[in-house]
Write a protein that holds these residues in place. Sequence first.
Motif, PDB file in Angstrom:
ATOM      1  N   ARG A   1       0.730  -1.291  -0.141  1.00 17.22           N
ATOM      2  CA  ARG A   1       0.071   0.066   0.271  1.00 17.22           C
ATOM      3  C   ARG A   1       0.564   1.254   0.022  1.00 17.22           C
ATOM      4  N   SER A   2       2.070   1.504   0.784  1.00 20.63           N
ATOM      5  CA  SER A   2       2.821   2.474   0.451  1.00 20.63           C
ATOM      6  C   SER A   2       3.832   2.727  -0.404  1.00 20.63           C
ATOM      7  N   LYS A   3       3.977   1.463  -1.046  1.00 20.79           N
ATOM      8  CA  LYS A   3       4.624   1.481  -2.415  1.00 20.79           C
ATOM      9  C   LYS A   3       3.454   2.143  -3.624  1.00 20.79           C
ATOM     10  N   GLN A   4       1.906   1.576  -3.309  1.00 19.53           N
ATOM     11  CA  GLN A   4       1.329   2.217  -4.582  1.00 19.53           C
ATOM     12  C   GLN A   4       0.636   3.839  -4.535  1.00 19.53           C
ATOM     13  N   ARG A   5       0.643   4.044  -2.856  1.00 21.55           N
ATOM     14  CA  ARG A   5       1.133   5.626  -2.671  1.00 21.55           C
ATOM     15  C   ARG A   5       1.951   6.190  -2.805  1.00 21.55           C
ATOM     16  N   ALA A   6       2.829   5.452  -2.873  1.00 27.52           N
ATOM     17  CA  ALA A   6       3.498   6.555  -3.440  1.00 27.52           C
ATOM     18  C   ALA A   6       4.234   6.837  -4.620  1.00 27.52           C
ATOM     19  N   THR A   7       3.855   5.630  -5.656  1.00 23.07           N
ATOM     20  CA  THR A   7       4.041   5.279  -7.344  1.00 23.07           C
ATOM     21  C   THR A   7       3.034   6.869  -7.308  1.00 23.07           C
ATOM     22  N   ASP A   8       1.460   7.270  -6.600  1.00 23.68           N
ATOM     23  CA  ASP A   8       0.964   7.622  -6.966  1.00 23.68           C
ATOM     24  C   ASP A   8       1.235   9.312  -7.006  1.00 23.68           C
ATOM     25  N   LEU A   9       1.504   9.150  -5.676  1.00 24.57           N
ATOM     26  CA  LEU A   9       2.827  10.725  -5.638  1.00 24.57           C
ATOM     27  C   LEU A   9       3.507  11.407  -6.492  1.00 24.57           C
ATOM     28  N   ASN A  10       4.493  10.597  -6.531  1.00 24.18           N
ATOM     29  CA  ASN A  10       5.204  10.492  -7.833  1.00 24.18           C
ATOM     30  C   ASN A  10       4.420  10.752  -8.901  1.00 24.18           C
TER      31      ASN A  10
ATOM     32  N   PRO B   1      -5.094  16.238 -19.399  1.00 25.50           N
ATOM     33  CA  PRO B   1      -5.568  14.984 -19.800  1.00 25.50           C
ATOM     34  C   PRO B   1      -5.163  14.051 -18.574  1.00 25.50           C
ATOM     35  N   GLU B   2      -3.999  13.919 -18.443  1.00 22.49           N
ATOM     36  CA  GLU B   2      -3.598  13.126 -17.173  1.00 22.49           C
ATOM     37  C   GLU B   2      -3.033  13.717 -15.524  1.00 22.49           C
ATOM     38  N   PHE B   3      -3.446  14.232 -15.914  1.00 22.48           N
ATOM     39  CA  PHE B   3      -3.250  15.012 -14.241  1.00 22.48           C
ATOM     40  C   PHE B   3      -4.604  15.477 -14.104  1.00 22.48           C
ATOM     41  N   GLN B   4      -6.041  15.321 -14.959  1.00 21.53           N
ATOM     42  CA  GLN B   4      -7.644  15.603 -14.657  1.00 21.53           C
ATOM     43  C   GLN B   4      -7.575  14.389 -14.487  1.00 21.53           C
ATOM     44  N   ARG B   5      -7.557  13.521 -15.070  1.00 17.38           N
ATOM     45  CA  ARG B   5      -7.735  12.056 -14.017  1.00 17.38           C
ATOM     46  C   ARG B   5      -6.790  12.218 -13.189  1.00 17.38           C
ATOM     47  N   TRP B   6      -5.847  12.028 -12.776  1.00 16.53           N
ATOM     48  CA  TRP B   6      -4.966  12.129 -11.568  1.00 16.53           C
ATOM     49  C   TRP B   6      -6.037  12.349 -10.708  1.00 16.53           C
ATOM     50  N   SER B   7      -6.758  14.171 -11.049  1.00 20.87           N
ATOM     51  CA  SER B   7      -6.889  14.485  -9.941  1.00 20.87           C
ATOM     52  C   SER B   7      -8.317  13.806  -9.861  1.00 20.87           C
ATOM     53  N   ARG B   8      -9.122  13.090 -10.602  1.00 21.59           N
ATOM     54  CA  ARG B   8     -10.183  12.867 -10.422  1.00 21.59           C
ATOM     55  C   ARG B   8     -10.448  11.729  -9.457  1.00 21.59           C
ATOM     56  N   ALA B   9      -9.043  11.235  -9.529  1.00 23.49           N
ATOM     57  CA  ALA B   9      -8.602  10.025  -8.329  1.00 23.49           C
ATOM     58  C   ALA B   9      -8.923  10.249  -7.217  1.00 23.49           C
ATOM     59  N   ARG B  10      -8.105  11.606  -6.973  1.00 22.27           N
ATOM     60  CA  ARG B  10      -7.858  11.934  -5.805  1.00 22.27           C
ATOM     61  C   ARG B  10      -8.970  12.502  -4.750  1.00 22.27           C
ATOM     62  N   LEU B  11     -10.137  13.289  -5.596  1.00 19.71           N
ATOM     63  CA  LEU B  11     -11.143  13.815  -5.444  1.00 19.71           C
ATOM     64  C   LEU B  11     -12.081  12.083  -4.836  1.00 19.71           C
ATOM     65  N   ASP B  12     -12.050  11.198  -5.559  1.00 21.06           N
ATOM     66  CA  ASP B  12     -12.749  10.496  -4.877  1.00 21.06           C
ATOM     67  C   ASP B  12     -11.897   9.398  -3.787  1.00 21.06           C
ATOM     68  N   ARG B  13     -10.525   9.363  -3.207  1.00 21.43           N
ATOM     69  CA  ARG B  13     -10.246   9.000  -2.145  1.00 21.43           C
ATOM     70  C   ARG B  13     -10.354   9.935  -1.282  1.00 21.43           C
ATOM     71  N   ILE B  14     -10.381  10.734  -1.315  1.00 19.85           N
ATOM     72  CA  ILE B  14     -10.586  12.635  -0.575  1.00 19.85           C
ATOM     73  C   ILE B  14     -12.390  12.379   0.003  1.00 19.85           C
ATOM     74  N   LEU B  15     -13.727  11.751  -0.593  1.00 18.43           N
ATOM     75  CA  LEU B  15     -14.345  11.722  -0.398  1.00 18.43           C
ATOM     76  C   LEU B  15     -14.880  10.199   0.410  1.00 18.43           C
ATOM     77  N   VAL B  16     -13.713   9.296   0.082  1.00 18.52           N
ATOM     78  CA  VAL B  16     -13.880   7.786   0.485  1.00 18.52           C
ATOM     79  C   VAL B  16     -13.094   8.276   2.195  1.00 18.52           C
ATOM     80  N   ASP B  17     -12.522   9.161   2.243  1.00 14.75           N
ATOM     81  CA  ASP B  17     -11.617   9.187   3.847  1.00 14.75           C
ATOM     82  C   ASP B  17     -12.974  10.762   4.561  1.00 14.75           C
ATOM     83  N   PHE B  18     -12.883  11.079   3.835  1.00 12.78           N
ATOM     84  CA  PHE B  18     -14.879  11.928   4.199  1.00 12.78           C
ATOM     85  C   PHE B  18     -15.448  10.588   5.248  1.00 12.78           C
TER      86      PHE B  18
END
Length: 394
Positions: free
Chosen positions: A90-99, A110-127
Amino acid sequence: MDKINVDHMLAIEEPFIKAPLEQLKRVVRQSQKQTERETSQVSAALSGLAKDKGNTAEAHNTLDELINRLQTLKRKLEEARDEESLLIQRSKQRATDLNQLSSFESASQPEFQRWSRARLDRILVDFMLRNGNVKTAELLAQNGNIEHFADTSLFLLVMSTERELRENHSCSSALQWCAENRSALRKIQSSLEFELRLQEFIEYIRQGQNPAAIAYAKKHLIAWSDTQMPRIQRAMTLLAFSPETMCPPYRSMFDEARWDQLACEFRSVIFCLFNLPPQPLLHLLLQTGLSALKTPACVSDDSVEHNRNCPVCQADTLGKLARDLPLSHHVNSNLVCRISGEKMDENNPPMRLPNGYVYSFNSLSEMAAKHGKIRCPRTNESFILNEAKKLFIS
């Protein structure tokens, strides 16, 4: 304006990368302590058998017990190894995502837009996890293929322990967790374990078991005498009062609301140990954006000053999050039309009506084309377009 500030984004995402690492540290530490404890006890038992030339049957029974203990230890270590592997992955996957942030050149990619959408999803999951909506959070994580970004097990532990404290009025799970993390709690100078012990002492008195309460205090509270002596002395005075007492200092100690306080403190401490912010990241990000929009007009008592297109002006929704935020600092002001929410500039100049209110040329022109006249949304007065005067702001 389109450039990505990677350093600022990584600073915000610090809890995201640290949470599984902190969990990994604690799993490794607990496994090490358990191994040392069990092997030490087994070694001592074997040394005793080597010296004892007594009953062979007893020696066989002792060996069988030791084998069972070692098998149990092996099973627990295997479970811990699986958990460690999961946390490392899990740590490796998160480091890869932020990298990936270092590979984006602009926010419009478009790549950043997709990354931002996935980021929004995980922020909502945390909430959702923080608010107990576990099934919804798991469903969103599965649909977005971000299960490895969700700290579900950690939040389940928090919720189950809080439920036991609030609903069952039991400190067992919380005390067990404190015992497993005692060294970490000592480092942050947390008194959570003392508060839990104190609550169990109070419950003995509430049930009329004063002798048991005294014995419990000798066993568990006296150990905290160096740092909590005034609290211990006040707690011992409870023995002279009934749970129905109206004496303020002791009435508050008998108050059932202490269970809610313990649940909140448990959540606060576990978030601190795992480097999680006390507020959901969703709130922090929203407040960051709202603070950039907040102006004196947003907090004016005169509702006429509020802008219907401004989220800060919506007192019943996002305005609640912005209530305690500072006003934004703008070196250069921007004029925004109250009707359309569009910026007023040389291409869409501000126009002053005879009643003194100002709106954009495009909005007034569109209104005049539809209705033949201009109606001020604040005063409901009607004018013709030629009565509006163009303003030049210096």
